[in-house]
Every structure is written in structure tokens, then in C-alpha cells.
Design a protein around this motif. Structure first.
Motif, PDB file in Angstrom:
ATOM      1  N   ASN A  66      25.861 122.316 -60.437  1.00  0.00           N
ATOM      2  CA  ASN A  66      24.872 122.485 -60.650  1.00  0.00           C
ATOM      3  C   ASN A  66      24.289 121.528 -59.422  1.00  0.00           C
ATOM      4  O   ASN A  66      22.622 121.673 -59.246  1.00  0.00           O
ATOM      5  CB  ASN A  66      23.981 121.799 -61.207  1.00  0.00           C
ATOM      6  CG  ASN A  66      25.101 121.668 -62.967  1.00  0.00           C
ATOM      7  OD1 ASN A  66      26.149 121.605 -63.537  1.00  0.00           O
ATOM      8  ND2 ASN A  66      23.788 122.193 -64.144  1.00  0.00           N
ATOM      9  N   ASP A  67      25.055 121.215 -58.513  1.00  0.00           N
ATOM     10  CA  ASP A  67      25.161 120.147 -57.570  1.00  0.00           C
ATOM     11  C   ASP A  67      25.798 120.109 -56.571  1.00  0.00           C
ATOM     12  O   ASP A  67      27.049 120.275 -57.288  1.00  0.00           O
ATOM     13  CB  ASP A  67      24.336 118.337 -57.993  1.00  0.00           C
ATOM     14  CG  ASP A  67      22.847 118.262 -56.870  1.00  0.00           C
ATOM     15  OD1 ASP A  67      22.495 118.073 -55.891  1.00  0.00           O
ATOM     16  OD2 ASP A  67      21.577 117.931 -57.687  1.00  0.00           O
ATOM     17  N   HIS A  68      25.555 118.810 -55.775  1.00  0.00           N
ATOM     18  CA  HIS A  68      26.317 118.694 -54.718  1.00  0.00           C
ATOM     19  C   HIS A  68      26.631 117.657 -54.273  1.00  0.00           C
ATOM     20  O   HIS A  68      25.215 117.568 -53.526  1.00  0.00           O
ATOM     21  CB  HIS A  68      26.469 120.287 -53.689  1.00  0.00           C
ATOM     22  CG  HIS A  68      27.063 119.786 -52.433  1.00  0.00           C
ATOM     23  ND1 HIS A  68      28.697 120.858 -52.457  1.00  0.00           N
ATOM     24  CD2 HIS A  68      27.784 119.113 -52.041  1.00  0.00           C
ATOM     25  CE1 HIS A  68      29.164 120.718 -51.606  1.00  0.00           C
ATOM     26  NE2 HIS A  68      29.256 119.026 -50.606  1.00  0.00           N
ATOM     27  N   LEU A  91      24.536 109.034 -56.085  1.00  0.00           N
ATOM     28  CA  LEU A  91      25.191 109.957 -57.120  1.00  0.00           C
ATOM     29  C   LEU A  91      24.746 109.284 -58.058  1.00  0.00           C
ATOM     30  O   LEU A  91      24.094 110.155 -58.960  1.00  0.00           O
ATOM     31  CB  LEU A  91      26.371 109.902 -57.161  1.00  0.00           C
ATOM     32  CG  LEU A  91      27.930 109.327 -57.792  1.00  0.00           C
ATOM     33  CD1 LEU A  91      27.403 111.054 -58.136  1.00  0.00           C
ATOM     34  CD2 LEU A  91      28.712 108.874 -57.949  1.00  0.00           C
ATOM     35  N   PHE A  92      24.295 107.982 -58.593  1.00  0.00           N
ATOM     36  CA  PHE A  92      23.799 107.991 -59.881  1.00  0.00           C
ATOM     37  C   PHE A  92      22.417 108.221 -60.127  1.00  0.00           C
ATOM     38  O   PHE A  92      22.161 109.000 -61.465  1.00  0.00           O
ATOM     39  CB  PHE A  92      23.409 105.911 -59.740  1.00  0.00           C
ATOM     40  CG  PHE A  92      25.061 106.215 -60.277  1.00  0.00           C
ATOM     41  CD1 PHE A  92      25.795 105.787 -60.902  1.00  0.00           C
ATOM     42  CD2 PHE A  92      24.393 104.318 -59.615  1.00  0.00           C
ATOM     43  CE1 PHE A  92      26.993 105.209 -61.408  1.00  0.00           C
ATOM     44  CE2 PHE A  92      26.256 103.753 -59.859  1.00  0.00           C
ATOM     45  CZ  PHE A  92      26.855 103.813 -60.503  1.00  0.00           C
ATOM     46  N   ARG A  93      21.579 108.784 -58.905  1.00  0.00           N
ATOM     47  CA  ARG A  93      20.222 109.077 -59.161  1.00  0.00           C
ATOM     48  C   ARG A  93      20.111 110.708 -59.295  1.00  0.00           C
ATOM     49  O   ARG A  93      19.705 111.286 -60.692  1.00  0.00           O
ATOM     50  CB  ARG A  93      19.552 109.174 -57.621  1.00  0.00           C
ATOM     51  CG  ARG A  93      18.474 108.160 -57.787  1.00  0.00           C
ATOM     52  CD  ARG A  93      17.578 108.571 -56.284  1.00  0.00           C
ATOM     53  NE  ARG A  93      18.103 108.618 -55.046  1.00  0.00           N
ATOM     54  CZ  ARG A  93      18.644 107.933 -53.620  1.00  0.00           C
ATOM     55  NH1 ARG A  93      18.586 106.860 -54.394  1.00  0.00           N
ATOM     56  NH2 ARG A  93      19.013 108.448 -52.798  1.00  0.00           N
ATOM     57  N   THR A  94      21.837 111.640 -58.401  1.00  0.00           N
ATOM     58  CA  THR A  94      21.595 112.823 -59.582  1.00  0.00           C
ATOM     59  C   THR A  94      22.124 112.759 -60.644  1.00  0.00           C
ATOM     60  O   THR A  94      21.928 113.757 -61.587  1.00  0.00           O
ATOM     61  CB  THR A  94      23.195 113.314 -58.080  1.00  0.00           C
ATOM     62  OG1 THR A  94      22.467 113.405 -56.984  1.00  0.00           O
ATOM     63  CG2 THR A  94      23.080 115.007 -58.406  1.00  0.00           C
ATOM     64  N   LEU A  95      23.184 112.066 -61.323  1.00  0.00           N
ATOM     65  CA  LEU A  95      23.736 112.130 -62.318  1.00  0.00           C
ATOM     66  C   LEU A  95      22.458 111.990 -63.414  1.00  0.00           C
ATOM     67  O   LEU A  95      22.442 112.870 -64.734  1.00  0.00           O
ATOM     68  CB  LEU A  95      24.499 110.847 -62.521  1.00  0.00           C
ATOM     69  CG  LEU A  95      26.078 111.329 -62.317  1.00  0.00           C
ATOM     70  CD1 LEU A  95      27.098 110.566 -61.881  1.00  0.00           C
ATOM     71  CD2 LEU A  95      26.506 112.209 -63.009  1.00  0.00           C
ATOM     72  N   ARG A  96      21.616 111.386 -62.815  1.00  0.00           N
ATOM     73  CA  ARG A  96      20.675 110.864 -64.672  1.00  0.00           C
ATOM     74  C   ARG A  96      19.232 112.293 -64.643  1.00  0.00           C
ATOM     75  O   ARG A  96      18.869 112.083 -64.943  1.00  0.00           O
ATOM     76  CB  ARG A  96      19.308 109.586 -63.502  1.00  0.00           C
ATOM     77  CG  ARG A  96      18.262 109.139 -65.083  1.00  0.00           C
ATOM     78  CD  ARG A  96      17.847 107.964 -63.594  1.00  0.00           C
ATOM     79  NE  ARG A  96      17.357 107.398 -65.140  1.00  0.00           N
ATOM     80  CZ  ARG A  96      15.538 107.636 -64.893  1.00  0.00           C
ATOM     81  NH1 ARG A  96      15.292 108.257 -63.906  1.00  0.00           N
ATOM     82  NH2 ARG A  96      14.758 107.227 -65.697  1.00  0.00           N
TER      83      ARG A  96
END
Length: 206
Positions: free
Chosen positions: A181-183, A193-198
Motif C-alpha cells: 500500500n505504501d513505502h 511513519l505514524f502519519r502513514t499508518l494513521r
């Protein structure tokens, strides 16, 4: 003036800070030397962040890119992640960052083990899967493809995020082509990292 510092690419030093003469003591000094270097780097990272802030005339503070600052903004409430990382030092660093944001973390030492853990897990057990790209036995690309092709109930919907030191456009494209989904680039920026996971699994933002 605010200064921002980051861990060096090998996660054992602080960029812009002389650590040659630093000799912190660790309660678990008899453990593997790689783990000692990891904790030494994290210790110096935090101490240097505070000292640089003080020298600049501000109140002691931790930079935005540190686990502590990022954790103040996000709370993932115990969501469980599957982290595939063959390097134990990198695993320790990533785990500390993730746990500071409220995650629980299961560790897989390679892609093959990550696929097995995912296939054996009940639906909804893992909120996301973080895959290092370069691993022995099975790399992150192949692991992502195997997960997507599995018979698991969440094979198509599982959130899979690459974590790699290779972050050129072609590297991101390769991760997406493998079914991720993302990198996220290494060294890890906790806030990013937290922004991506959220973005994919939710979580409380402060």
C-alpha cells in the motif's frame, strides 16, 4: 532557533554530534553487541536533542522527528503490527518507535516467517504489516506477493507497508507493484511513519 537532529543512516550515531568519547553504561551490557550499539544510539539521540535545545536558549525539548514527540501526537491504542526485519538492531529501533505510539509488535526475521505468521493469524489480528525489502530467505517484495495470493480472509485488504533505505521513485513503484500500500524510507522518521499508518488504519491524533 530550533535545531532538528536525526540518527545516522546506520542508527548508531547522532548526526552533527560527536559521540566518540561517549561511554554510556547499559544494564544489559552482556547482550549482543549490536543491541548495545542500538541502545547507545538512542540514548545519545535523546540526550543530544535536549542539550542542543538548551544551547539554543530554548526549554529542553525533543525534536519533531523523535519517537517521544511523535508519540505525543498519536495513540494507536494497542493495535498490533507484524514487523518483518532481519536486522536485530533495526528491529529494536523500529519496535521502540512503534511501541511509543501505542502499538504492539510481532517480529518476523524474514519474509517467509512474515507470510507464515500472517497466514496463521485470525482475521483482524494485524492492523498492518511492515516489510523490510532486503531480507534473507524471502525478501519483502516476494513476501507481499505471497500475502496477496494467500487464502487468508484478509489477503486482499491487509495493509502492507514497505520499509527500506531505498527510496527512489522506482523503489516506491516496485513496492506498489508487489502489492504493498505504501513505502516508508529508512532511517525511520517517526512522525512520517505514524502519519502513514494513521492514513490506513486510523488512530487518535493529538
Amino acid at each position: 532557533m530550533n535545531s532538528r537532529i536525526t540518527l545516522s543512516p546506520d542508527n548508531t550515531a547522532v548526526r552533527g554530534w560527536d559521540v566518540d568519547n561517549e561511554k554510556p553504561r547499559w544494564h544489559d551490557a552482556r547482550r549482543d553487541k549490536r543491541i548495545e550499539h542500538c541502545r547507545r544510539g538512542l540514548f545519545l539521540f535523546r540526550r543530544a536533542a535536549v542539550r542542543i535545545s538548551e544551547e539554543n536558549g530554548g526549554e529542553p525539548a525533543i525534536g519533531e522527528g523523535t519517537p517521544e514527540a511523535a508519540a505525543d501526537k498519536y495513540d494507536f491504542g494497542g493495535a498490533r503490527l507484524l514487523l518483518a526485519e532481519d536486522n536485530e538492531m533495526n528491529m529494536e529501533i523500529a519496535s521502540e518507535i512503534l511501541k511509543s505510539g501505542g502499538f504492539s509488535v510481532d517480529w518476523a526475521k524474514n519474509g517467509e516467517e512474515a507470510v507464515r505468521l500472517f497466514e496463521e493469524s485470525p482475521a483482524g489480528y494485524y492492523s498492518a504489516i511492515l516489510l523490510d525489502i532486503q531480507m534473507p530467505v524471502m525478501d519483502g517484495y516476494e513476501a507481499a506477493r505471497r500475502i496477496r495470493a494467500s487464502r487468508h480472509q484478509e489477503a486482499a485488504s491487509a495493509v502492507i507497508i514497505a520499509m527500506s533505505a531505498n527510496a527512489f521513485a522506482e523503489d516506491v513503484a516496485a513496492s506498489l507493484a508487489a502489492g504493498m500500500n505504501d513505502h516508508v524510507a529508512k532511517p525511520i522518521d517517526p512522525a512520517y511513519l505514524f502519519r502513514t499508518l494513521r492514513k490506513y488504519i486510523g488512530g487518535k491524533a493529538g
